[in-house]
Design an enzyme around this catalytic site. Structure first.
Site, mmCIF file in Angstrom:
data_model
loop_
_atom_site.group_PDB
_atom_site.id
_atom_site.type_symbol
_atom_site.label_atom_id
_atom_site.label_comp_id
_atom_site.label_asym_id
_atom_site.label_seq_id
_atom_site.Cartn_x
_atom_site.Cartn_y
_atom_site.Cartn_z
ATOM 1 N N TYR A 57 42.905 43.108 37.157
ATOM 2 C CA TYR A 57 44.066 43.910 36.815
ATOM 3 C C TYR A 57 44.692 43.420 35.505
ATOM 4 C CZ TYR A 57 43.712 45.164 41.789
ATOM 5 O OH TYR A 57 43.274 45.570 43.029
ATOM 6 N N HIS A 148 35.804 41.124 45.839
ATOM 7 C CA HIS A 148 36.298 42.359 45.230
ATOM 8 C C HIS A 148 35.149 43.287 44.809
ATOM 9 C CE1 HIS A 148 39.434 44.110 42.152
ATOM 10 N NE2 HIS A 148 39.223 44.911 43.185
#
Length: 333
Positions: A57, A148
């Protein structure tokens, strides 16, 4: 706000509503440091005590901002999760050539492309990723770590990344471990084949997509594992139902737009916005511990908290079923 301990016999607790920090990593558009801090402060004031981030992010920006905003809070009063699977490698010469750097909007983030992402689900990659995340966060431990998006790296994730997380959990560097994805099949494998505490399932348990009910949620419930649900608005359609609204990051098909508009008509008859029903729906399942809502401003946080606090009548769910908008399997008690 309700609190749930993850898994069976665990010690990591999450709030029913959680703060998704992709937005403060400049997802799509820039957010100032001040606005990012105000969003985290608003979440804290609303009683939210679970915060989720990732190196992906904003090329580490989300982790840095979230760590700075939480650093002065008592460490045992909140839960923080981050992720492994993408290492951030510096771009050679970044910052030395004249002119501005290209941005990272190809990956969805409005930040200078000073680094590039390298997929790495090896044990060494996990250890390095955790070390780098701890540095960016300014912390000495992480409460939850997810593998992830290992969609194309399943075997490496299961045989290398996951055992490395088990070792970190045993050492106390990490509290709870699991995987986070936008699909259910591989998450179900993690539940069946590992001692995962929690899985993060995005977009697959919503008012419009009940696919997690087929195997993932029954498996989690049977094994006493927990599920965190993200993407409850399916990237926009369930927050603002209209032609042209996005659904899973693309234009929503007309049939889904029609279904969302019919749901919206039902919820409005009860004085409830559709986005409130979308947020509450996953929490009706006993395996779901928290709903993760991505927010980028204090106002968005306060709106999400108000939606979470709004009572929804049982008749609303009954009418959605009667209208054929929720199947019996899509309406957990």
């Amino acid at each position: 706000m309700r609190h749930t301990t993850l898994g069976t016999g665990g010690t990591v607790t999450v709030t029913g509503l959680s703060f998704g920090a992709a937005g403060i990593g400049n997802l799509y558009t820039p957010v100032t440091d001040e606005a990012a801090r105000a969003a985290v402060d608003a979440a804290w004031d609303a009683g939210i005590r679970y915060f989720d981030t990732a190196p992906h992010y904003g090329l580490g920006l989300s982790e840095r901002r979230l760590g700075a905003a939480l650093r002065e809070r008592p460490r045992d009063t909140y839960t923080l999760s981050t992720k492994v699977g993408r290492l951030l490698a510096p771009v050679p010469g970044a910052g030395t050539a004249p002119g501005p750097l290209p941005d990272d909007l190809g990956h969805g983030f409005a930040v200078p492309a000073t680094h590039h992402r390298v997929w790495d689900f090896s044990a060494d990659g996990v250890y390095r990723s955790i070390e780098e995340s701890l540095t960016r966060l300014g912390l000495d431990r992480i409460d939850i770590v997810y593998v992830h998006d290992p969609d194309d790296h399943a075997e490496e994730a299961l045989t290398q990344a996951y055992p490395a997380l088990e070792r970190l959990r045993a050492e106390g560097t990490v509290g709870a471990i699991g995987a986070g994805m936008n699909q259910t099949a591989l998450l179900t494998r993690f539940l069946r084949e590992t001692d995962t505490d929690v899985v993060l399932c995005a977009g697959r348990f919503t008012l419009l997509d009940h696919s997690a009910l087929a195997e993932l949620l029954p498996e989690a419930a049977a094994r006493g594992r927990s599920v965190v649900v993200g993407g409850v608005f399916n990237s926009g359609l369930l927050a603002d139902p209209r032609p042209g609204a996005p659904y899973d990051y693309a234009a929503a098909p007309p049939a889904l737009v029609d279904r969302a508009l019919r749901m919206d008509a039902v919820t409005r008859r009860y004085g409830v916005p559709l986005r409130a029903a979308a947020l509450h729906y996953p929490l009706r399942h006993p395996a779901v511990a928290s709903v993760l809502v991505g927010t980028r401003s204090a106002d968005e946080v306060r709106d999400a908290a108000a939606l979470a606090a709004q009572p929804l009548p049982d008749d609303l769910w009954a009418e959605l079923r009667a209208e054929g908008l929720l199947t019996e399997n899509g309406a957990p008690a």
